[in-house]
Write a protein that holds these residues in place. Structure first.
Motif, PDB file in Angstrom:
ATOM      1  N   VAL A 186     -73.776  18.618  61.835  1.00  0.00           N
ATOM      2  CA  VAL A 186     -72.985  19.768  62.282  1.00  0.00           C
ATOM      3  C   VAL A 186     -71.849  20.066  61.313  1.00  0.00           C
ATOM      4  CG1 VAL A 186     -71.531  20.660  64.156  1.00  0.00           C
ATOM      5  CG2 VAL A 186     -73.565  19.283  64.676  1.00  0.00           C
ATOM      6  N   THR A 187     -71.210  19.007  60.800  1.00  0.00           N
ATOM      7  CA  THR A 187     -69.978  19.200  60.033  1.00  0.00           C
ATOM      8  C   THR A 187     -70.184  19.416  58.539  1.00  0.00           C
ATOM      9  OG1 THR A 187     -69.751  16.807  59.755  1.00  0.00           O
ATOM     10  CG2 THR A 187     -68.692  17.818  61.679  1.00  0.00           C
ATOM     11  N   THR A 205     -67.795   8.331  65.421  1.00  0.00           N
ATOM     12  CA  THR A 205     -68.068   9.644  66.014  1.00  0.00           C
ATOM     13  C   THR A 205     -68.388  10.663  64.939  1.00  0.00           C
ATOM     14  OG1 THR A 205     -66.571   9.142  67.859  1.00  0.00           O
ATOM     15  CG2 THR A 205     -67.144  11.468  67.499  1.00  0.00           C
ATOM     16  N   GLN A 257     -71.927  10.434  63.407  1.00  0.00           N
ATOM     17  CA  GLN A 257     -72.978  10.964  64.273  1.00  0.00           C
ATOM     18  C   GLN A 257     -73.076  12.485  64.213  1.00  0.00           C
ATOM     19  OE1 GLN A 257     -72.044   9.417  68.141  1.00  0.00           O
ATOM     20  NE2 GLN A 257     -72.573   7.298  67.614  1.00  0.00           N
ATOM     21  N   ASN A 258     -72.037  13.148  63.724  1.00  0.00           N
ATOM     22  CA  ASN A 258     -71.999  14.607  63.701  1.00  0.00           C
ATOM     23  C   ASN A 258     -72.145  15.203  62.304  1.00  0.00           C
ATOM     24  OD1 ASN A 258     -71.566  14.907  66.549  1.00  0.00           O
ATOM     25  ND2 ASN A 258     -69.413  14.324  66.243  1.00  0.00           N
TER      26      ASN A 258
END
Length: 367
Positions: free
Chosen positions: A327-328, A320, A323-324
């Motif tokens: 954003v992070t 998870t 995949q981000n």
């Protein structure tokens, strides 16, 4: 008649021998004069240099003879200035001449830290080294995330110090030791290593991040930074000397100071095994850079076999998080790093940095 023919033959033999002796004498004289001329040329140049040095030194030595023009000898400070302006060392070659190539790496022979220290007498305290005969092109900090791997560390140091010295690298080795027994966090430890290495010496311009159980099998795999982020371990024995997948960035990697800051360092939120390397690969790609690698036959590595460490179980959240990354990565990295320095110890072959990086956040209960 026979006597006459014998006499003629002997006469011819004597003339031939005499001719050979004369030819030998001529050759010897030519060689002699050639060597003599070389020596004469050498001494004339040597004397010329000495005379020019003598002229300059007479005006700099306190007890030197004053020149004929009557000038007084210069003060002693000029001698110090002359010694302080010695010819600078040449730049180290792009490809160091003393490289061996393919290496035999084995982990069966007993290894002690005393042996490692004895084999590397010119490594300075803290695991630091600077080539004595040339100016290094980069200054490299090698950072190793660590906990309870002393056995592996001895082998790693045994092989790596000679390799790095042959590569004419100016380097320092930093072991980033996670304090306590909470879940291991490899990437966060490497962020700590980046900052602590710069606190130690602020002119590091290249950072290599290495697992302690991986040793290169070819010293032509140069530990330096490149125009693009570098993945050194392109062919590990663990994966049958093949890249497991195109985006793999694990094991041993290197980024320049500017490249590391451009991606905001590494993520801090990957607790446990797995995922952080893929996150780093994503950060590199998202910031418009590409990963470079050595060829498969040069980027070969041997891994020290071991069981999985306690408190380093696979991270169930890793997929998870990967995949981000987009954003992070701006909020999670070197800019948000928090830790507590516990101890810094400079051993002969490395610098140990023990650090408390905290605990993983509690996970919400299922259901």
């Amino acid at each position: 008649m026979t006597r006459l023919l014998l006499g003629v033959t002997l006469e011819r033999i004597c003339k031939a021998v005499l001719l050979l002796c004369l030819l030998h004498f001529v050759i010897i004289m030519i060689l002699y004069f050639d060597v003599y001329a070389q020596h004469l040329d050498f001494f004339s140049r040597f004397n010329g240099r000495n005379s020019s040095r003598a002229q300059s030194s007479n005006s700099s030595r306190p007890n030197g003879t004053a020149p004929s023009c009557g000038l007084a000898s210069a003060d002693p400070a000029s001698s110090a200035n002359r010694s302080g302006t010695e010819k600078p060392l040449p730049l180290c070659q792009e490809v160091p001449p003393g490289l061996v190539g393919r290496l035999l790496i084995e982990f069966n022979s007993p290894m002690s830290m005393e042996r490692v220290q004895r084999e590397n007498p010119d490594v300075q305290e803290g695991g630091k080294y600077v080539p004595p005969d040339c100016q290094p092109r980069q200054k490299v900090a090698i950072l190793i995330p660590f906990r309870h791997r002393e056995h592996h560390l001895r082998y790693w140091l045994h092989y790596m110090h000679p390799i790095l010295r042959r590569q004419k690298v100016a380097y320092g080795i930093y072991i980033i030791n996670q304090y306590g027994e909470d879940t291991f966090n490899r990437a966060k430890l490497l962020n700590v290593g980046f900052l602590e290495a710069l606190k130690d010496e602020d002119d590091y311009d290249c950072f290599i991040f290495s697992d302690v159980d991986l040793v290169p099998m070819d010293d032509r795999n140069l530990y330096r930074c490149y125009e693009q982020p570098r993945h050194f371990a392109s062919a590990m024995d663990k994966f049958s000397f093949r890249l497991p997948y195109a985006g793999y960035f694990g094991g041993v990697s290197g980024l320049s100071r500017s490249q590391f800051l451009k991606i905001n360092g590494f993520p801090n939120e990957y607790w446990g095994w797995g995922g952080e390397d893929d996150d780093i690969f994503n950060r590199i790609s998202l910031n418009g850079m590409k990963v470079s690698r050595p060829s498969g036959h040069i980027g070969r590595y041997r891994m020290i076999k071991h069981e999985r460490d306690k408190h380093n179980e696979p991270n169930p959240q890793r997929f998870t998080k990967i995949q981000n990354t987009k954003v992070t990565m701006k909020r999670d990295g070197i800019s948000s790093l928090q830790y507590q320095l516990v101890e810094v110890t400079r051993w002969p072959m490395y610098t140990n940095i023990t650090v408390d990086i905290g605990k993983p956040p509690s996970r919400p209960a299922r259901g």
